[in-house]
Design a protein around this motif. Structure first.
Motif, PDB file in Angstrom:
ATOM      1  N   PRO A  45       0.857  -1.194   0.000  1.00 44.53           N
ATOM      2  CA  PRO A  45       0.000   0.000   0.000  1.00 44.53           C
ATOM      3  C   PRO A  45       0.892   1.243   0.000  1.00 44.53           C
ATOM      4  O   PRO A  45       1.637   1.475   0.951  1.00 44.53           O
ATOM      5  N   VAL A  46       0.859   1.987  -1.072  1.00 47.03           N
ATOM      6  CA  VAL A  46       1.747   3.139  -1.200  1.00 47.03           C
ATOM      7  C   VAL A  46       1.002   4.456  -1.011  1.00 47.03           C
ATOM      8  O   VAL A  46       1.623   5.515  -1.066  1.00 47.03           O
ATOM      9  N   HIS A  47      -0.296   4.403  -0.736  1.00 46.32           N
ATOM     10  CA  HIS A  47      -1.069   5.639  -0.575  1.00 46.32           C
ATOM     11  C   HIS A  47      -0.534   6.500   0.569  1.00 46.32           C
ATOM     12  O   HIS A  47      -0.619   7.711   0.522  1.00 46.32           O
ATOM     13  N   MET A  48       0.067   5.883   1.580  1.00 48.60           N
ATOM     14  CA  MET A  48       0.556   6.644   2.732  1.00 48.60           C
ATOM     15  C   MET A  48       1.729   7.546   2.375  1.00 48.60           C
ATOM     16  O   MET A  48       2.029   8.489   3.082  1.00 48.60           O
ATOM     17  N   PHE A  49       2.397   7.285   1.258  1.00 48.50           N
ATOM     18  CA  PHE A  49       3.535   8.104   0.860  1.00 48.50           C
ATOM     19  C   PHE A  49       3.115   9.355   0.093  1.00 48.50           C
ATOM     20  O   PHE A  49       3.954  10.192  -0.220  1.00 48.50           O
ATOM     21  N   GLY A  50       1.823   9.456  -0.207  1.00 48.47           N
ATOM     22  CA  GLY A  50       1.370  10.597  -0.998  1.00 48.47           C
ATOM     23  C   GLY A  50       2.122  10.612  -2.321  1.00 48.47           C
ATOM     24  O   GLY A  50       2.277   9.588  -2.969  1.00 48.47           O
ATOM     25  N   ARG A  51       2.614  11.780  -2.685  1.00 49.83           N
ATOM     26  CA  ARG A  51       3.367  11.923  -3.934  1.00 49.83           C
ATOM     27  C   ARG A  51       4.870  12.052  -3.691  1.00 49.83           C
ATOM     28  O   ARG A  51       5.620  12.392  -4.603  1.00 49.83           O
ATOM     29  N   VAL A  52       5.301  11.798  -2.460  1.00 47.89           N
ATOM     30  CA  VAL A  52       6.704  12.005  -2.089  1.00 47.89           C
ATOM     31  C   VAL A  52       7.657  11.198  -2.965  1.00 47.89           C
ATOM     32  O   VAL A  52       8.729  11.682  -3.326  1.00 47.89           O
ATOM     33  N   PHE A  53       7.278   9.988  -3.316  1.00 44.64           N
ATOM     34  CA  PHE A  53       8.140   9.136  -4.138  1.00 44.64           C
ATOM     35  C   PHE A  53       7.630   9.063  -5.579  1.00 44.64           C
ATOM     36  O   PHE A  53       7.816   8.066  -6.266  1.00 44.64           O
ATOM     37  N   GLY A  54       7.019  10.150  -6.039  1.00 44.14           N
ATOM     38  CA  GLY A  54       6.541  10.246  -7.414  1.00 44.14           C
ATOM     39  C   GLY A  54       5.051  10.016  -7.535  1.00 44.14           C
ATOM     40  O   GLY A  54       4.414   9.446  -6.661  1.00 44.14           O
ATOM     41  N   ASP A  55       4.512  10.515  -8.642  1.00 48.38           N
ATOM     42  CA  ASP A  55       3.098  10.328  -8.966  1.00 48.38           C
ATOM     43  C   ASP A  55       3.010  10.039 -10.455  1.00 48.38           C
ATOM     44  O   ASP A  55       3.156  10.944 -11.257  1.00 48.38           O
ATOM     45  N   PRO A  56       2.878   8.759 -10.822  1.00 42.71           N
ATOM     46  CA  PRO A  56       2.620   7.612  -9.956  1.00 42.71           C
ATOM     47  C   PRO A  56       3.866   7.209  -9.149  1.00 42.71           C
ATOM     48  O   PRO A  56       4.975   7.625  -9.462  1.00 42.71           O
ATOM     49  N   PHE A  57       3.624   6.399  -8.132  1.00 35.75           N
ATOM     50  CA  PHE A  57       4.677   5.929  -7.240  1.00 35.75           C
ATOM     51  C   PHE A  57       5.820   5.321  -8.047  1.00 35.75           C
ATOM     52  O   PHE A  57       5.604   4.514  -8.945  1.00 35.75           O
ATOM     53  N   ASP A  58       7.044   5.715  -7.731  1.00 35.30           N
ATOM     54  CA  ASP A  58       8.236   5.261  -8.430  1.00 35.30           C
ATOM     55  C   ASP A  58       9.084   4.408  -7.482  1.00 35.30           C
ATOM     56  O   ASP A  58       9.678   4.918  -6.539  1.00 35.30           O
ATOM     57  N   ARG A  59       9.130   3.108  -7.719  1.00 37.21           N
ATOM     58  CA  ARG A  59       9.889   2.186  -6.861  1.00 37.21           C
ATOM     59  C   ARG A  59      11.366   2.571  -6.784  1.00 37.21           C
ATOM     60  O   ARG A  59      11.986   2.461  -5.731  1.00 37.21           O
ATOM     61  N   ARG A  60      11.936   3.013  -7.908  1.00 39.62           N
ATOM     62  CA  ARG A  60      13.358   3.383  -7.896  1.00 39.62           C
ATOM     63  C   ARG A  60      13.601   4.581  -6.984  1.00 39.62           C
ATOM     64  O   ARG A  60      14.580   4.614  -6.251  1.00 39.62           O
ATOM     65  N   ARG A  61      12.706   5.536  -7.013  1.00 40.68           N
ATOM     66  CA  ARG A  61      12.843   6.707  -6.137  1.00 40.68           C
ATOM     67  C   ARG A  61      12.686   6.297  -4.675  1.00 40.68           C
ATOM     68  O   ARG A  61      13.432   6.742  -3.810  1.00 40.68           O
ATOM     69  N   PHE A  62      11.717   5.429  -4.414  1.00 34.72           N
ATOM     70  CA  PHE A  62      11.533   4.908  -3.057  1.00 34.72           C
ATOM     71  C   PHE A  62      12.797   4.178  -2.594  1.00 34.72           C
ATOM     72  O   PHE A  62      13.294   4.399  -1.494  1.00 34.72           O
ATOM     73  N   ASN A  63      13.322   3.305  -3.433  1.00 33.75           N
ATOM     74  CA  ASN A  63      14.503   2.521  -3.066  1.00 33.75           C
ATOM     75  C   ASN A  63      15.736   3.391  -2.873  1.00 33.75           C
ATOM     76  O   ASN A  63      16.598   3.072  -2.051  1.00 33.75           O
ATOM     77  N   ALA A  64      15.832   4.497  -3.592  1.00 35.10           N
ATOM     78  CA  ALA A  64      16.977   5.399  -3.433  1.00 35.10           C
ATOM     79  C   ALA A  64      17.008   6.003  -2.027  1.00 35.10           C
ATOM     80  O   ALA A  64      18.074   6.331  -1.518  1.00 35.10           O
ATOM     81  N   TRP A  65      15.842   6.124  -1.390  1.00 35.45           N
ATOM     82  CA  TRP A  65      15.750   6.671  -0.025  1.00 35.45           C
ATOM     83  C   TRP A  65      15.570   5.594   1.025  1.00 35.45           C
ATOM     84  O   TRP A  65      15.402   5.876   2.203  1.00 35.45           O
ATOM     85  N   ASN A  66      15.612   4.339   0.637  1.00 37.21           N
ATOM     86  CA  ASN A  66      15.358   3.239   1.560  1.00 37.21           C
ATOM     87  C   ASN A  66      16.530   3.057   2.519  1.00 37.21           C
ATOM     88  O   ASN A  66      17.689   2.940   2.102  1.00 37.21           O
ATOM     89  N   VAL A  67      16.237   3.009   3.810  1.00 38.99           N
ATOM     90  CA  VAL A  67      17.313   2.903   4.806  1.00 38.99           C
ATOM     91  C   VAL A  67      18.053   1.569   4.704  1.00 38.99           C
ATOM     92  O   VAL A  67      19.258   1.507   4.955  1.00 38.99           O
ATOM     93  N   PHE A  68      17.363   0.500   4.336  1.00 31.97           N
ATOM     94  CA  PHE A  68      18.030  -0.798   4.232  1.00 31.97           C
ATOM     95  C   PHE A  68      18.989  -0.819   3.058  1.00 31.97           C
ATOM     96  O   PHE A  68      20.073  -1.408   3.131  1.00 31.97           O
ATOM     97  N   VAL A  69      18.625  -0.183   1.954  1.00 32.41           N
ATOM     98  CA  VAL A  69      19.518  -0.073   0.804  1.00 32.41           C
ATOM     99  C   VAL A  69      20.745   0.742   1.199  1.00 32.41           C
ATOM    100  O   VAL A  69      21.884   0.405   0.852  1.00 32.41           O
ATOM    101  N   ARG A  70      20.544   1.805   1.971  1.00 34.48           N
ATOM    102  CA  ARG A  70      21.648   2.662   2.407  1.00 34.48           C
ATOM    103  C   ARG A  70      22.569   1.948   3.399  1.00 34.48           C
ATOM    104  O   ARG A  70      23.742   2.304   3.511  1.00 34.48           O
ATOM    105  N   LEU A  71      22.061   0.967   4.115  1.00 31.14           N
ATOM    106  CA  LEU A  71      22.887   0.205   5.049  1.00 31.14           C
ATOM    107  C   LEU A  71      23.754  -0.836   4.339  1.00 31.14           C
ATOM    108  O   LEU A  71      24.760  -1.266   4.888  1.00 31.14           O
TER     109      LEU A  71
END
Length: 184
Positions: free
Chosen positions: A157-183
């Motif tokens: 469910p990506v509705h909670m992110f609003g448009r922060v990670f793109g509209d439509p939701f962009d998985r690559r943009r989300f993953n670029a900010w993902n804390v687990f990816v950064r770790l």
């Protein structure tokens, strides 16, 4: 409450509240981030932060500290080129610099921590990973920490992110900010 700090990075002020106990000297600081749908007053009103810290400090169970409570809107504390702007960069630079200069708090890594609830818990971990030189500790309270989204994986469910990670939701943009990816 009702305070604002300049943010050259955002091009607009950052609203905030602050808790400062009576103290005879410089205080360490906790930057405490609100959750989704919240604001800079949530920890004071719904969380009872001032009364709780007053009692804990008076009882000697918690050392005196300042708590800066910034307004993050529903930004997820990331840089959003399509909406809220460079919130992450503004919070990890402008907010810290301006709050510590104005209030005479923090001043070094050993006297600074970042924490938050839910979306704020995500933002706190993100800030600490981005600036390990700036924060001695990170606190994620029920943090909204989600694993990376692989291409072709069932959508969460990506509705909670609003448009922060793109509209439509962009998985690559989300993953670029993902804390687990950064770790990794």
């Amino acid at each position: 409450t009702g305070l604002a700090l300049p943010s050259p990075v955002l091009g607009r002020p950052i609203s905030y509240a602050i808790y400062e106990p009576p103290s005879g000297g410089p205080l360490p600081v906790l930057y405490l981030l609100h959750g989704l749908g919240g604001n800079e007053r949530d920890w004071l009103s719904a969380g009872g932060l001032a009364a709780t810290l007053d009692a804990e400090i008076a009882a000697g169970r918690v050392p005196p500290l300042a708590v800066v409570l910034p307004m993050g809107r529903d930004s997820w504390y990331v840089d959003d080129p399509d909406g809220a702007g460079p919130v992450h960069r503004a919070f990890t630079t402008d907010l810290v610099d301006a709050a510590e200069r104005r209030h005479g708090i923090g001043g070094c890594r050993a006297a600074r921590a970042v924490g938050g609830l839910s979306m704020g818990g995500y933002g706190a971990v993100l800030a600490a990973l981005a600036r390990p030189d700036a924060y001695a500790a990170a606190i994620s309270l029920s943090g909204s920490l989600f694993p990376e989204m692989a291409d072709g994986a069932p959508a969460r469910p990506v509705h909670m992110f609003g448009r922060v990670f793109g509209d439509p939701f962009d998985r690559r943009r989300f993953n670029a900010w993902n804390v687990f990816v950064r770790l990794a």
